[in-house]
Design an enzyme around this catalytic site. Structure first.
Site, PDB file in Angstrom:
ATOM      1  N   GLU A  38      89.115  10.882 -83.287  1.00 10.91           N
ATOM      2  CA  GLU A  38      90.292   9.866 -83.197  1.00 10.91           C
ATOM      3  C   GLU A  38      89.759   8.335 -83.183  1.00 10.91           C
ATOM      4  O   GLU A  38      88.780   7.776 -82.384  1.00 10.91           O
ATOM      5  CB  GLU A  38      91.034  10.042 -81.864  1.00 10.91           C
ATOM      6  CG  GLU A  38      92.290   9.016 -81.615  1.00 10.91           C
ATOM      7  CD  GLU A  38      93.312   9.312 -82.652  1.00 10.91           C
ATOM      8  OE1 GLU A  38      93.539  10.226 -83.233  1.00 10.91           O
ATOM      9  OE2 GLU A  38      93.723   8.073 -83.023  1.00 10.91           O
ATOM     10  N   THR A  84      96.508   9.915 -88.038  1.00  6.75           N
ATOM     11  CA  THR A  84      96.088  11.047 -87.777  1.00  6.75           C
ATOM     12  C   THR A  84      96.578  12.098 -89.064  1.00  6.75           C
ATOM     13  O   THR A  84      95.584  12.586 -89.524  1.00  6.75           O
ATOM     14  CB  THR A  84      96.206  11.711 -86.576  1.00  6.75           C
ATOM     15  OG1 THR A  84      95.837  10.617 -85.739  1.00  6.75           O
ATOM     16  CG2 THR A  84      95.238  12.590 -86.237  1.00  6.75           C
ATOM     17  N   HIS A 199      92.317   7.217 -78.188  1.00  9.31           N
ATOM     18  CA  HIS A 199      93.344   6.689 -78.676  1.00  9.31           C
ATOM     19  C   HIS A 199      93.650   5.486 -78.011  1.00  9.31           C
ATOM     20  O   HIS A 199      93.648   5.084 -76.980  1.00  9.31           O
ATOM     21  CB  HIS A 199      94.512   7.795 -78.725  1.00  9.31           C
ATOM     22  CG  HIS A 199      95.707   7.392 -79.754  1.00  9.31           C
ATOM     23  ND1 HIS A 199      96.510   6.526 -79.457  1.00  9.31           N
ATOM     24  CD2 HIS A 199      95.852   8.206 -80.805  1.00  9.31           C
ATOM     25  CE1 HIS A 199      97.423   6.456 -80.344  1.00  9.31           C
ATOM     26  NE2 HIS A 199      97.119   7.297 -81.242  1.00  9.31           N
ATOM     27  N   ASP A 258      89.497   9.095 -87.972  1.00 11.82           N
ATOM     28  CA  ASP A 258      90.613   9.375 -88.830  1.00 11.82           C
ATOM     29  C   ASP A 258      91.286   7.846 -89.336  1.00 11.82           C
ATOM     30  O   ASP A 258      91.891   7.860 -90.434  1.00 11.82           O
ATOM     31  CB  ASP A 258      91.707  10.081 -88.245  1.00 11.82           C
ATOM     32  CG  ASP A 258      92.058   9.411 -86.658  1.00 11.82           C
ATOM     33  OD1 ASP A 258      91.498   8.586 -86.298  1.00 11.82           O
ATOM     34  OD2 ASP A 258      93.224   9.909 -86.020  1.00 11.82           O
ATOM     35  N   HIS A 259      90.803   7.034 -88.685  1.00 17.73           N
ATOM     36  CA  HIS A 259      91.526   5.409 -89.159  1.00 17.73           C
ATOM     37  C   HIS A 259      91.116   4.409 -88.306  1.00 17.73           C
ATOM     38  O   HIS A 259      90.195   4.714 -87.045  1.00 17.73           O
ATOM     39  CB  HIS A 259      93.278   5.746 -89.034  1.00 17.73           C
ATOM     40  CG  HIS A 259      93.703   6.134 -87.912  1.00 17.73           C
ATOM     41  ND1 HIS A 259      93.730   5.454 -86.611  1.00 17.73           N
ATOM     42  CD2 HIS A 259      94.567   7.235 -87.514  1.00 17.73           C
ATOM     43  CE1 HIS A 259      94.396   6.022 -85.553  1.00 17.73           C
ATOM     44  NE2 HIS A 259      94.609   7.247 -86.094  1.00 17.73           N
TER      45      HIS A 259
HETATM   46  C1  GP9 Z   1      98.916  12.739 -81.699  1.00 22.18           C
HETATM   47  C2  GP9 Z   1      97.553  12.539 -82.237  1.00 22.18           C
HETATM   48  C3  GP9 Z   1      97.448  10.832 -82.466  1.00 22.18           C
HETATM   49  O1  GP9 Z   1      99.127  14.124 -81.817  1.00 22.18           O
HETATM   50  O2  GP9 Z   1      97.328  13.057 -83.769  1.00 22.18           O
HETATM   51  O3  GP9 Z   1      98.188  10.374 -83.481  1.00 22.18           O
HETATM   52  P1  GP9 Z   1      98.110   9.172 -84.221  1.00 22.18           P
HETATM   53  O4  GP9 Z   1      98.578   8.062 -83.302  1.00 22.18           O
HETATM   54  O5  GP9 Z   1      96.441   8.760 -84.092  1.00 22.18           O
HETATM   55  O6  GP9 Z   1      98.364   9.068 -85.363  1.00 22.18           O
HETATM   56 MN    MN Z   2      94.714   9.017 -85.041  1.00 20.09          MN
END
Ligand code: GP9
Ligand code: MN
Length: 422
Positions: A38, A84, A199, A258-259
């Site tokens: 994340e 994500t 996150h 992921d980003h």
């Molecule tokens: C939520 C997680 C986070 O289930 O995948 O999502 P994001 O905000 O990073 O897209």
């Molecule tokens: Mn994410």
């Protein structure tokens, strides 16, 4: 209409990059695990806090090639508003996400020819793991369309107050509690694990960390180092557990940021972190995310090839020795000698191994200096074409009209993610 698909198939076929003989089929029959790290940006790899503390010691070791890991240091996320879920989408389809709206939510019932469906038909059990409710990002619907037979969502985990934060399970208990489920899968399996602890806004419970936050005058940036360090420990724990379970030596593990985690709102503090003013050029460089591929028996090293999310599926398929020539993929194998080092972003910007092309302005990757705009044109044209073709497929649900040789669609009606099915 359905005739559009022929052009697209011809285009992607003519762009296919052949597997590198050194790696082709080297992972045949092995398990596959994806781990979504994340919000992990690449600047954090080998980063030292002002007092000399390293943030991600375990991932830093993998970045050197430990544990048979190839680390890509010029890898960029290509996500849009689906965050994500956009990254997941690209990993499994080698299509681009949409320019507006999350494709998981907007096009969850489309026909896809995704990696889980391909693998499932080849005898793999397919399973997704995520410590949040299954409906988030419309995953429960999309995962069926992608071909996941099983989805271990929040219901499968002990979601007590100590184990959870923000969207759901903290990474350490999440990965720990996943181990028995993993052991219960039929091998070979194709699986993914979506982490959560690192996150936004990155705050941690005191009892989960002893890592000192940063001191950059921005609490989000300061806390990012703590939660990234926690994730690093969680991944180390996971690797140890996979070794103990006897899975590590026949499992390919792909881990990717992921980003971005730190948006432009935090540029003032980020300038202190990286010691440079955050210009548009520097902001583009910060969109690098780490990519690690653990391949049993392969010698690890740092690979400097430029690439992005859409390139991962072709890379994996060639490692597994699965012929995807007949499939529509917009990326190319990162390990192929003919890999195209052209990374299109959802907004039309492009980064190549030489240039960073932002809104028509071309910068040298080496010096950051502006160059003649004409240098960027051929790459912008390629990027535009790929994005337009990908959009056409998704908007028109065109994969309905094209079945690659040997592809069997997922039996969506038979898939049931209710936890009482376990
Ligand atoms: C939520 C997680 C986070 O289930 O995948 O999502 P994001 O905000 O990073 O897209
Ligand atoms: Mn994410």
């Amino acid at each position: 209409d359905s005739s559009d698909i022929d052009d697209i198939v011809n285009y992607t076929k003519s762009n296919d990059a052949p597997a590198n003989p050194k790696y082709a089929g080297i992972g045949k029959g092995m398990n596959v695990m994806y781990v979504s790290l994340e919000s992990l940006q690449n600047f954090i790899i080998n980063y030292k806090m002002p007092d000399g503390t390293v943030v991600t010691p375990f991932l830093n070791a993998l970045a050197k090639g430990d544990d048979n890991t190839i680390y890509f240091n010029n890898f960029f996320h290509q996500t849009g508003s689906g965050k994500t879920s956009d990254a997941e989408f690209m990993m499994e389809n080698s299509l681009f996400p949409l320019s507006q709206g999350p494709v998981f939510q907007m096009k969850g019932t489309n026909t896809y020819e995704a990696a889980p469906a391909i693998m499932n038909h080849l005898g793999y059990e397919t399973a997704a793991f995520h410590g949040n409710v299954k409906t988030f990002w419309n995953r429960d619907q999309m995962y069926k369309s992608l071909g996941y037979e099983r989805f271990f969502d929040a219901k499968y985990y002990d979601m007590n107050a100590q184990n959870t934060k923000n969207y759901g399970m903290k990474d350490k208990p999440f990965l720990k509690e996943s181990i028995p489920y993993i052991k219960g899968l039929k091998q070979p399996f194709y699986s993914k694990f979506i982490l959560l602890s690192n996150h936004f806004p990155f705050g941690m419970d005191q009892e989960d960390t002893t890592f000192k936050p940063g001191n950059f005058g921005d609490s989000v940036v300061n806390n990012y180092f703590q939660s990234a360090n926690y994730m690093d420990q969680a991944v180390e724990q996971f690797f140890t557990d996979l070794k103990k379970a006897g899975l590590f030596d026949h499992t390919i593990i792909i881990m990717y940021g992921d980003h971005y985690g730190l948006s432009e709102n935090h540029d003032a503090a980020m300038a202190k972190v990286i010691g440079k003013t955050i210009t548009p050029f520097e902001n583009a460089q910060l969109q690098r995310v780490p990519l690690f591929i653990h391949i049993p028996k392969v010698k690890g090293y740092m690979n400097q090839t430029y690439g992005g999310d859409v390139d991962v599926r072709p890379t994996l398929m060639n490692l597994l020795g699965i012929n995807t020539k007949d499939y529509i993929q917009f990326g190319t194998d990162l390990l192929s000698k003919r890999h195209q080092q052209i990374v299109p972003f959802r907004d039309g910007d492009v980064i190549t191994n030489k240039y960073t092309i932002l809104g028509g302005t071309v910068y040298s990757n080496v010096t950051g200096a502006k160059l003649d705009a004409s240098l960027g044109k051929p790459y912008e044209t390629i990027a535009k074409k790929k994005l337009a073709y990908s959009d056409k497929i998704i908007e028109g649900d065109l994969l309905r009209f094209y079945k690659p040789k040997g592809f069997v669609p997922p039996a969506i009606a038979k898939i049931n993610y209710n936890s009482d099915q376990k």
